[in-house]
Design a protein around this motif. Structure first.
Motif, mmCIF file in Angstrom:
data_model
loop_
_atom_site.group_PDB
_atom_site.id
_atom_site.type_symbol
_atom_site.label_atom_id
_atom_site.label_comp_id
_atom_site.label_asym_id
_atom_site.label_seq_id
_atom_site.Cartn_x
_atom_site.Cartn_y
_atom_site.Cartn_z
ATOM 1 N N PRO A 68 -35.692 12.443 28.663
ATOM 2 C CA PRO A 68 -35.704 12.254 30.122
ATOM 3 C C PRO A 68 -34.976 13.356 30.876
ATOM 4 O O PRO A 68 -35.251 13.586 32.060
ATOM 5 N N HIS A 69 -34.051 14.048 30.194
ATOM 6 C CA HIS A 69 -33.317 15.124 30.863
ATOM 7 C C HIS A 69 -34.198 16.356 31.110
ATOM 8 O O HIS A 69 -33.846 17.206 31.917
ATOM 9 N N SER A 70 -35.340 16.454 30.396
ATOM 10 C CA SER A 70 -36.239 17.583 30.630
ATOM 11 C C SER A 70 -36.824 17.517 32.039
ATOM 12 O O SER A 70 -36.816 18.506 32.780
ATOM 13 N N ILE A 88 -43.917 16.677 39.872
ATOM 14 C CA ILE A 88 -43.553 16.789 38.466
ATOM 15 C C ILE A 88 -44.328 15.726 37.688
ATOM 16 O O ILE A 88 -44.297 14.547 38.034
ATOM 17 N N GLY A 89 -45.029 16.156 36.653
ATOM 18 C CA GLY A 89 -45.735 15.239 35.775
ATOM 19 C C GLY A 89 -45.008 15.123 34.446
ATOM 20 O O GLY A 89 -44.448 16.100 33.947
ATOM 21 N N VAL A 90 -45.009 13.938 33.872
ATOM 22 C CA VAL A 90 -44.339 13.689 32.590
ATOM 23 C C VAL A 90 -45.344 13.101 31.617
ATOM 24 O O VAL A 90 -46.020 12.112 31.925
ATOM 25 N N CYS A 104 -31.170 21.197 28.714
ATOM 26 C CA CYS A 104 -31.488 20.332 29.849
ATOM 27 C C CYS A 104 -30.425 19.247 30.013
ATOM 28 O O CYS A 104 -29.975 18.961 31.133
ATOM 29 N N THR A 105 -30.040 18.627 28.908
ATOM 30 C CA THR A 105 -29.006 17.596 28.955
ATOM 31 C C THR A 105 -27.667 18.184 29.364
ATOM 32 O O THR A 105 -26.948 17.610 30.192
ATOM 33 N N VAL A 106 -27.330 19.346 28.814
ATOM 34 C CA VAL A 106 -26.056 19.994 29.138
ATOM 35 C C VAL A 106 -25.962 20.268 30.631
ATOM 36 O O VAL A 106 -24.970 19.927 31.291
ATOM 37 N N VAL A 107 -27.008 20.881 31.194
ATOM 38 C CA VAL A 107 -26.974 21.249 32.616
ATOM 39 C C VAL A 107 -26.950 20.006 33.499
ATOM 40 O O VAL A 107 -26.243 19.967 34.512
#
Length: 336
Positions: A68-70, A88-90, A104-107
């Motif tokens: 989800p962090h992406s 944004i599409g997932v 992505c998670t870090v940021v």
């Protein structure tokens, strides 16, 4: 000093040459596995900067990564660059992710001096299902007006081609792509190293085989070797971005131990879609690409083929890198 002067001169000449190639903004959709490698973030930075310059119209970003962090990271980037309404599409039907540091998670978890999130994001983000987003956007566009930049696995592209008529269009996915999309700018495959199983191909092998076999439109392909030949300098990341906290830069710093240079596979695909007429490109003859075995890509010359491989000369590769340094270190409109 002479080397630095030459690099700066190349940057200036490349920026002028590129700026002269556009008559109207090119509509682009970006397909990414954001988080598996930092070049995805660099490619999105380049796309936003070209939006700022009026070269392109970025219609949407689609992500196919089981994290989800992406999507949250892309949301952070669209806010930071001033395009917070960008769709944004997932893709919720993803494949296994790369075993790497998840920048992505870090940021997304970085905090400022007061303990608040360092980067703004949506409070209640609304993401579309990826294939639905593609069908909605494409149905609204003029014929042959869109370029899809796809730099990860073929998962979403195969699903899009196999999709059926819906509320957005009576056309099948294949028919919709054939009518609305001019070509794919894709990072995938390898055609120099023998029997090389390139990462984007084998991670969703069945989707890759389907996508390459059934695309109704041309593809311009960045192979693994080319991205490895053009490496963004870690020294630029360390020294050229002291004007503001930057989610792309923070992601770069988190991905691997600094300082390090990084191949620009995905950045090349994005750049080509923004400026296909620049003097930095040499393309192979036309041909067909087939995915065989466990993920090897084979190119067969064919005058009626759908595929061309990007094969720039050494001089052109130097110009491409100079452009990357120039564009990525440019302040976006939202921070000037």
């Amino acid at each position: 000093m002479k080397r630095l002067f030459l690099l700066l001169t190349l940057c200036t000449l490349c920026a002028v040459a590129v700026a002269q190639t556009h008559s109207k903004p090119q509509s682009i959709i970006f397909e990414t596995d954001m988080g598996n490698d930092i070049d995805d973030a660099m490619a999105l930075d380049l796309l936003f900067k070209n939006m700022d310059q009026g070269n392109i119209n970025l219609l949407g970003v689609s992500v196919h990564k089981n994290n989800p962090h992406s999507a949250e990271y892309i949301d952070i980037m669209r806010h930071w660059y001033g395009y917070k309404k960008l769709p944004i599409g997932v893709n919720t039907a993803c494949v296994t992710d790369m075993d790497c540091v998840d920048y992505c998670t870090v940021v997304s978890q970085l905090k400022d001096a007061k303990g608040k999130p360092l980067f703004r994001r949506s409070k209640s983000p609304k993401y579309e299902e990826a294939v639905d987003m593609y069908r909605r956007i494409l149905a609204e566009q003029p014929d042959k007006s869109v370029v899809i930049v796809t730099v990860g696995f073929s998962t979403t592209m195969a699903q899009l081609l196999q999709s059926g008529p819906d509320k957005y269009s009576p056309l099948s996915g294949r028919e919709l792509v054939e009518r609305k999309v001019e070509y794919f700018s894709i990072m995938a495959g390898e055609f120099v190293l023998p029997n090389y199983r390139e990462y984007n191909i084998w991670n969703d092998l069945e989707a890759s085989k389907y996508f390459f076999a059934n695309s109704p439109i041309p593809m311009v392909v960045v192979p693994w070797t080319l991205g490895d030949q053009i490496q963004y300098p870690g020294s630029s990341i360390a020294n050229d971005f002291d004007w503001a906290p930057n989610p792309m830069v923070e992601g770069y710093k988190a991905y691997l131990k600094m300082p390090y240079d990084r191949p620009t596979w995905d950045v090349i695909s994005a750049f080509y879609a923004c400026h296909p007429d620049a003097d930095m490109w040499t393309l192979s003859q036309r041909g067909e690409v087939k995915v065989v075995g466990e993920g090897v890509t084979e190119f067969t010359p064919d005058t009626n083929g759908r595929y061309r491989i990007i094969e720039p000369t050494k001089e052109q590769r130097d110009k491409i890198l100079s452009y990357f340094i120039k564009i990525l270190t440019t302040k976006p409109k939202s921070h000037k």
